[in-house]
Design an enzyme around this catalytic site. Structure first.
Site, PDB file in Angstrom:
ATOM      1  N   PHE A   2     -15.265 -21.961 -16.303  1.00 55.20           N
ATOM      2  CA  PHE A   2     -16.237 -22.997 -16.675  1.00 55.20           C
ATOM      3  C   PHE A   2     -16.534 -23.893 -15.477  1.00 55.20           C
ATOM      4  O   PHE A   2     -15.610 -24.313 -14.759  1.00 55.20           O
ATOM      5  CB  PHE A   2     -15.687 -23.903 -17.781  1.00 55.20           C
ATOM      6  CG  PHE A   2     -15.392 -23.226 -19.080  1.00 55.20           C
ATOM      7  CD1 PHE A   2     -16.349 -23.169 -20.087  1.00 55.20           C
ATOM      8  CD2 PHE A   2     -14.146 -22.663 -19.312  1.00 55.20           C
ATOM      9  CE1 PHE A   2     -16.070 -22.563 -21.295  1.00 55.20           C
ATOM     10  CE2 PHE A   2     -13.855 -22.051 -20.520  1.00 55.20           C
ATOM     11  CZ  PHE A   2     -14.821 -22.000 -21.517  1.00 55.20           C
ATOM     12  N   ASP A   3     -17.801 -24.200 -15.284  1.00 55.31           N
ATOM     13  CA  ASP A   3     -18.144 -25.335 -14.432  1.00 55.31           C
ATOM     14  C   ASP A   3     -17.728 -26.595 -15.197  1.00 55.31           C
ATOM     15  O   ASP A   3     -17.800 -26.619 -16.426  1.00 55.31           O
ATOM     16  CB  ASP A   3     -19.646 -25.343 -14.164  1.00 55.31           C
ATOM     17  CG  ASP A   3     -20.091 -26.591 -13.427  1.00 55.31           C
ATOM     18  OD1 ASP A   3     -19.484 -26.915 -12.397  1.00 55.31           O
ATOM     19  OD2 ASP A   3     -21.033 -27.249 -13.912  1.00 55.31           O
ATOM     20  N   LYS A   4     -17.281 -27.622 -14.494  1.00 54.75           N
ATOM     21  CA  LYS A   4     -16.809 -28.820 -15.198  1.00 54.75           C
ATOM     22  C   LYS A   4     -17.965 -29.710 -15.649  1.00 54.75           C
ATOM     23  O   LYS A   4     -18.164 -29.928 -16.846  1.00 54.75           O
ATOM     24  CB  LYS A   4     -15.860 -29.644 -14.315  1.00 54.75           C
ATOM     25  CG  LYS A   4     -15.347 -30.923 -15.034  1.00 54.75           C
ATOM     26  CD  LYS A   4     -14.471 -31.767 -14.136  1.00 54.75           C
ATOM     27  CE  LYS A   4     -15.265 -32.646 -13.209  1.00 54.75           C
ATOM     28  NZ  LYS A   4     -15.914 -33.807 -13.885  1.00 54.75           N
TER      29      LYS A   4
END
Length: 668
Positions: free
Chosen positions: A356-358
């Site tokens: 996941f991108d944050k």
């Protein structure tokens, strides 16, 4: 995506070699079904007349020939078209078997074969259309006209004539005709047709409608999409995309292209058929000469060969995977999840890790004022008031978060504005307020630029806030420290539950990739339950991280916003874009697009993929199992043409209707 499209055929190629079954004719779109019924009626009449004494044989033969014509019309049409392109498919095999039966004088069996085969095709067409209609409903949602305001006049025009900047009037309970930004009116909009959201979303006028939104999308609360449904109030919308470029138009185009993108299983069945059909023809040729080596007549050998032709036709196999993929894609689209074909649909269910991108994916993507820590005898109100007075003058994203948070906490109380704001790059800001200088910034601003020692108590509070993931700023008025404020991009409210759901359905590793420092990354990961947190990453570092993950895990998905995460998505097994509605880059880049900005759709999409994969396997077992049974049964005369075609067509309908179960799929 570059690494995933090499095995996809174009839409035109796909239609060239697949049965389209869009057989219209003199009776309209249902002509194939009507022809099939006529074939059955004529067959029945001819069969009954053959048992009535005194009726000449030629009378029954006339009815059988009529049954041949109506039952074989579309079969012959498909067969001729396929042979003209240099291929041999199911229709060709069936036509050969029917002609063979006629040569043997078995007109009734040949007519039965064509009747059941054409009926199977017609019903298959009908069943698959249920899935296609679910997708075609997107096209029906597209409005045809729009009411445009020109000065004091209102004019209704075709949506194709809308131009950028036009002001569209949307009446209550009517369909919104263009992608745009609300400039007047407040209303709730049903976005389910585009994003799958079950609850209407409140829309408000944007503050500055003169902004050019070609390169920058407006906030979601101001943005509306073509094809969505307005609530109970009138809205005025400024058009920001032409009709051909609207989110709905792009969505329709991408969904229509999904049938051209074959899944691994479909590629396998295509390859299998490529070698299987010629092998069957070879076996049939050998069986034609069986009378030379065993004690039977040529007619008996010929009949057996024709029965094998029917038994070996891989009709159920050919339709088993496309029907399941089409149904799965249609079901996903109805829930606001765009799946670009069979390959990502199958791959999604085999994931072992998700990266996941944050920012904007696991977190809200918008900083919020989270901490207010007054120093010694200073009151929270005083700290917030001084901070608000200064930050109101700044255009920094963090300043906007502070102003919003401070205003909320202080209420409607008026605050005297500061003056002479000056930004100190990389450090903070300073301004004048109530005759004194106010400094707001990080430790470097005070210790290095101002050569001021920070009290131990404040230093301790600063370190604690930073260790919890906050961006902390010290506030000083004149010579007095007022305290510290903390700003943080907070996790999504449901992020922790979603991560738990993903663990429960068997995703072993969930990795957060972020450009933030490792301490911030670790704190967010701990709060929501992420298994790994990799901080301090540049976009190219995220690509390397995905490549590393693919070496460690079987299949890896990358979830991001589709813009700065595009390179990493390209390297993943499945690229998944968040909030793709309105984002051109997200729609183009991702294999799967969650149209609403809703992470809850991810567990649903994975569960649907696994269900689809299961149904594809069931269909393969049924289709291959029936073929494996019928070939030896017909070779050794345990089954004739009539029984073979009954079982054959029955298995075809079983796999189609089994696939259609996906249209009603629900998670528990």
């Amino acid at each position: 995506m570059e690494n995933k499209t090499n095995e996809h055929t174009s839409s035109d190629q796909h239609k060239e070699y697949e049965h389209d079954h869009e057989h219209g004719g003199v009776f309209g779109p249902n002509t194939e079904l009507i022809f099939s019924v006529l074939s059955g009626v004529l067959l029945g009449i001819g069969f009954i007349l053959s048992f009535i004494g005194g009726t000449p044989e030629w009378v029954s033969l006339v009815f059988y020939i009529g049954a041949y014509f109506f039952g074989g019309y579309y079969t012959a049409k498909e067969a001729i078209g396929t042979v003209a392109k240099g291929g041999f498919e199911i229709d060709f095999l069936m036509l050969l078997a029917a002609i063979g039966a006629a040569i043997l004088g078995e007109w009734a069996e040949g007519a039965l074969l064509l009747f059941l085969f054409s009926l199977g095709h017609a019903l298959e067409h009908f069943a698959l259309n249920k899935a296609r209609k679910s997708i075609a409903a997107l096209t029906d949602m597209a409005p045809k006209t729009a009411i445009v305001r020109k000065g004091d006049q209102q004019k209704e025009i075709p949506v194709e004539e809308l131009q950028l900047g036009d002001i569209v009037i949307v009446k209550p309970n009517s369909t919104i005709s263009a992608d745009g930004v609300v400039i007047k009116g407040k209303s709730s909009v049903n976005q389910a047709p585009i994003t799958g959201e079950s609850i209407p979303v409140d829309k408000y006028p944007i503050e500055n409608a003169s902004i050019d939104f070609q390169d920058k999308m407006p906030p979601s609360e101001n943005r509306v999409f073509s094809g969505t449904i307005n609530g109970s109030n009138v809205l005025e919308i400024k058009v920001i995309k032409e009709s051909k470029d609207s989110t709905l138009a792009r969505l329709i185009k991408l969904v229509n292209e999904t049938e051209a993108q074959k899944s691994p299983t479909q590629l396998f069945t295509d390859k299998f058929e490529k070698y299987f059909v010629p092998s069957v023809l070879g076996l049939v040729v050998l069986l034609l000469f069986a009378f030379l080596v065993i004690d039977e007549t040529f007619s008996e050998s010929f009949y057996r060969a024709m029965a094998v032709l029917v038994a070996a036709s891989p009709c159920a196999l050919a339709i088993s995977t496309p029907s399941a993929v089409l149904s799965g894609v249609a079901r996903a689209a109805r829930a606001g999840v765009l799946v670009k074909g069979g390959s990502p649909l199958e791959d999604l269910g085999e994931l072992t890790a998700v990266a996941f991108d944050k920012t904007g994916t696991l977190t809200e993507g918008k900083p919020k004022l989270t901490e207010v820590v007054p120093y010694q005898n200073v009151k929270s109100e005083e700290l917030l008031t001084a901070t608000l007075a200064v930050e109101k003058l700044s255009d920094h994203p963090l300043a906007a978060a502070i102003v919003t948070g401070a205003t909320k906490r202080l209420g409607e109380n008026s605050v005297e504005e500061a003056s002479a704001l000056e930004a100190i790059t990389g450090r903070g800001v300073k301004a004048k307020w109530k005759g004194e200088e106010i400094y707001i910034g990080n430790r470097g601003l005070f210790e290095e630029d101002l050569s001021v020692s920070i009290p131990k108590e404040l230093t301790s509070a600063l370190e604690k806030l930073e260790s919890n993931g906050n961006t902390a700023m010290i506030v000083r008025k004149g010579n007095t420290f007022l305290g510290i404020i903390g700003v943080m991009d907070t996790p999504r409210k449901n992020a922790k539950d979603i991560i738990t759901n993903l663990k429960n359905i068997g995703i072993k590793r969930m990795i957060m990739l972020t450009g933030d420092n490792q301490r911030v990354a670790d704190n967010v990961a701990k709060e929501i339950g992420i298994t790994d947190a990799w901080g301090g990453l540049l976009p190219e570092d995220k690509v390397n991280a995905i490549e590393k993950l693919r070496q460690q895990e079987n299949k890896v998905a990358m979830v991001g916003d589709g813009v700065n995460d595009a390179p990493a998505m390209t390297k993943s097994t499945v690229g998944i874009a968040m909030g793709a509605a309105g984002s051109d880059v997200a729609l183009e880049t991702a294999d799967i697009a969650l149209m609403a900005d809703n992470l809850e759709d991810l567990p649903f999409a994975i569960a649907l993929s696994r269900k689809s994969k299961g149904i594809i396997k069931q269909n393969l077992w049924v289709s291959l199992g029936v073929t494996a049974f019928l070939i030896p049964a017909t070779v050794f005369n345990f089954a004739g043409i009539g029984l073979a075609v009954l079982i054959h067509e029955g298995s075809t309908l079983i796999v189609v209707f089994n696939a259609l179960r996906l249209l009603a799929y629900r998670t528990r």
